[in-house]
Design an enzyme around this catalytic site. Structure first.
Site, PDB file in Angstrom:
ATOM      1  N   THR A 132      48.210  34.113  30.940  1.00 25.40           N
ATOM      2  CA  THR A 132      47.734  35.444  30.575  1.00 25.40           C
ATOM      3  C   THR A 132      48.769  36.209  29.763  1.00 25.40           C
ATOM      4  O   THR A 132      49.976  35.958  29.893  1.00 25.40           O
ATOM      5  CB  THR A 132      47.413  36.232  31.863  1.00 25.40           C
ATOM      6  OG1 THR A 132      47.191  37.599  31.534  1.00 25.40           O
ATOM      7  CG2 THR A 132      48.561  36.174  32.859  1.00 25.40           C
ATOM      8  N   ASP A 133      48.297  37.176  28.980  1.00 21.04           N
ATOM      9  CA  ASP A 133      49.226  38.036  28.237  1.00 21.04           C
ATOM     10  C   ASP A 133      49.975  38.987  29.178  1.00 21.04           C
ATOM     11  O   ASP A 133      50.974  39.591  28.783  1.00 21.04           O
ATOM     12  CB  ASP A 133      48.491  38.828  27.149  1.00 21.04           C
ATOM     13  CG  ASP A 133      47.395  39.743  27.676  1.00 21.04           C
ATOM     14  OD1 ASP A 133      47.129  39.735  28.899  1.00 21.04           O
ATOM     15  OD2 ASP A 133      46.785  40.467  26.860  1.00 21.04           O
ATOM     16  N   GLU A 134      49.497  39.115  30.433  1.00 20.09           N
ATOM     17  CA  GLU A 134      50.131  40.072  31.351  1.00 20.09           C
ATOM     18  C   GLU A 134      51.570  39.680  31.701  1.00 20.09           C
ATOM     19  O   GLU A 134      52.332  40.505  32.181  1.00 20.09           O
ATOM     20  CB  GLU A 134      49.304  40.229  32.632  1.00 20.09           C
ATOM     21  CG  GLU A 134      47.918  40.748  32.339  1.00 20.09           C
ATOM     22  CD  GLU A 134      47.238  41.420  33.522  1.00 20.09           C
ATOM     23  OE1 GLU A 134      47.901  41.681  34.533  1.00 20.09           O
ATOM     24  OE2 GLU A 134      46.032  41.680  33.403  1.00 20.09           O
ATOM     25  N   TYR A 157      50.326  39.923  40.420  1.00 20.04           N
ATOM     26  CA  TYR A 157      49.538  38.892  39.715  1.00 20.04           C
ATOM     27  C   TYR A 157      50.320  38.382  38.497  1.00 20.04           C
ATOM     28  O   TYR A 157      50.509  37.170  38.329  1.00 20.04           O
ATOM     29  CB  TYR A 157      48.175  39.460  39.281  1.00 20.04           C
ATOM     30  CG  TYR A 157      47.507  38.647  38.188  1.00 20.04           C
ATOM     31  CD1 TYR A 157      47.017  37.359  38.446  1.00 20.04           C
ATOM     32  CD2 TYR A 157      47.391  39.140  36.881  1.00 20.04           C
ATOM     33  CE1 TYR A 157      46.423  36.596  37.443  1.00 20.04           C
ATOM     34  CE2 TYR A 157      46.797  38.392  35.878  1.00 20.04           C
ATOM     35  CZ  TYR A 157      46.315  37.121  36.160  1.00 20.04           C
ATOM     36  OH  TYR A 157      45.741  36.373  35.163  1.00 20.04           O
ATOM     37  N   LYS A 161      51.879  34.597  37.747  1.00 27.33           N
ATOM     38  CA  LYS A 161      51.522  33.769  36.586  1.00 27.33           C
ATOM     39  C   LYS A 161      52.789  33.454  35.776  1.00 27.33           C
ATOM     40  O   LYS A 161      52.958  32.343  35.265  1.00 27.33           O
ATOM     41  CB  LYS A 161      50.493  34.484  35.698  1.00 27.33           C
ATOM     42  CG  LYS A 161      49.104  34.626  36.294  1.00 27.33           C
ATOM     43  CD  LYS A 161      48.374  33.301  36.498  1.00 27.33           C
ATOM     44  CE  LYS A 161      47.954  32.637  35.214  1.00 27.33           C
ATOM     45  NZ  LYS A 161      47.103  31.436  35.465  1.00 27.33           N
TER      46      LYS A 161
END
Ligand code: NAD
Ligand code: DAU
Length: 355
Positions: A132-134, A157, A161
């Site tokens: 993810t870009d997060e 989260y 990741k």
């Protein structure tokens, strides 16, 4: 070429689109869909392909080392496309350890099985980490995340990741495991669990319930039609450079409040309600803790190296998404019938009382 591909999390939102795509486009591949069927996993997402001869479902947990080892001993797995995860930021704030277990430990267990069982012809193997870009944190008003951005995760989260991504790269450098990672922005489309913003707004308008917008609704996300993400995964899987990272995004930034108002307008039209009716349901609620302000992706690498670009406009994608949810009330009913009510109560009703 014949291949056995293990897709993890294939009963979830993006995973089910990935499974469907690979089953339909590559009849020569044997697709193994491994999923624990948590609240977010639903085999109804795959009814249309469940009887295809190149498809097989296996129920199991990626953190269960014995089970995963047995799987690798049983099937001649050539590649893993790893999507299984706990994926909702708000839940990670309620239960961070569950996210560490699934996202970090689960990824490590899979990587380790690859290391143990892939003892020859490593060049034909691949571990594909769908991320993810997060992991890159939060942007201000300008700038974009790219493959060069430094990791700066800010929610449990995102941190879990990021931890998983680091492990994937560590296995590349230490054991020469062939890997590739992609970091994508917010997906939307059919089969997304209605804890995420877009389906939650659609469902609440349908039910004439308050539409919760966190804080002032100023946060920005870059939205991508889920099948465009799947096409990117296909390209990276087949042609991406091993050891590399690809950032994927829709070049489609929306402030949450503007997006919610757009959905309200479309829903008024679809439901034949007077203009402005759905907007009256918008309710500003307590902000998400550590709420990242803005995500936006520079997708020039995947565009120039692999010729990928989004295939549909956001207006078209939102229209298709709303049509899908309105024409699948039984799906929504099934996925929200068990523990969803308890989650909703904790996240929205009890939180509002605490304000
Ligand atoms: P999702 O929550 O809809 O699906 C996750 C799936 O993983 C579910 O089917 C669930 O049953 C399964 N799963 C969970 N724990 C498991 C375990 N221990 N063992 C086996 N299966 C397990 O998630 P999603 O939105 O489809 O996201 C899929 C992947 O893509 C995730 O890795 C996520 O981080 C990543 N991603 C999501 C987005 C997005 O916008 N949704 C964007 C970029 C990346
Ligand atoms: O960027 C990729 C990520 O996008 C994925 O890695 C995650 O798995 C996925 O869940 C998504 O994360 P977000 O937190 O951005 O998505 P979510 O749909 O939860 O929220 C989108 C924005 O809307 C965010 O700024 C929070 C806000 N929001 C969300 C909900 C659920 C609200 O204002 N109200 C809500 O009720």
């Amino acid at each position: 070429m014949k291949k056995t591909i293990l897709i993890t999390g294939g009963a979830g939102f993006i995973g089910s689109h990935v499974v469907r795509w690979f089953v339909n486009h590559y009849p020569q591949y044997h697709i193994l869909n491994l999923d624990k069927l948590t609240y977010a996993g639903n085999l109804e997402n795959l009814i249309d392909i469940e009887h295809q001869p190149n498809y097989q479902f296996l129920k199991g947990d990626i953190t269960d080392e014995q089970f995963i080892d047995q799987l690798f001993a049983t099937y001649p797995i050539d590649a893993v496309i790893h999507l299984a995860a706990e994926s909702h930021v708000d839940r990670s704030i309620m239960d961070p350890l569950g996210f560490v277990r699934t996202n970090v430990l689960g990824t490590a267990v899979l990587l380790n099985a690859c290391r143990k069982y892939w003892t020859s012809a490593l060049t034909d193997k691949l571990f594909y980490q769908v991320s993810t870009d997060e992991v890159y944190g939060s942007l201000g008003e300008s700038g974009y995340f790219s493959e060069q951005s430094k990791y700066d995760p800010r929610s449990p989260y995102a941190a879990s990741k990021a931890g998983a991504d680091h492990l994937v790269r560590a296995y590349f450098h230490t054991y020469h495991l062939p890997i590739v990672i992609s970091n994508c922005s917010n997906n939307y489309g059919p089969y997304q669990f209605p804890e995420k913003l877009i389906p939650l707004v659609i469902r609440n308008i349908q039910q004439n319930k308050p539409v919760p917008v966190y804080g002032k609704g100023e946060n920005v996300r870059d939205w991508l039609w889920v099948e465009d993400h799947v096409r990117a995964i296909d390209l990276i899987f087949h042609h991406g450079r091993r050891g590399e990272t690809y950032t994927i995004g829709g070049n489609n930034e929306w402030k949450n409040i503007d997006l919610v108002k757009l959905i309200c307008k479309c829903m008024d039209e679809k439901l034949g309600k007077p203009p402005g009716s759905s907007e009256k349901l918008i309710t500003f609620v307590k902000d998400r803790a550590g709420h990242d302000m803005r995500y936006a992706i520079d997708a020039s690498r995947i565009r120039s190296e692999l010729g990928w670009q989004p295939s549909i406009t956001f207006e078209e994608g939102i229209r298709r998404t709303i049509d899908w949810y309105l024409s699948h009330p039984e799906w929504l009913e099934h996925v929200t019938s068990s523990t969803y009510q308890q989650y909703y109560q904790q996240q929205y009703v009890e939180r509002e009382h605490n304000n």
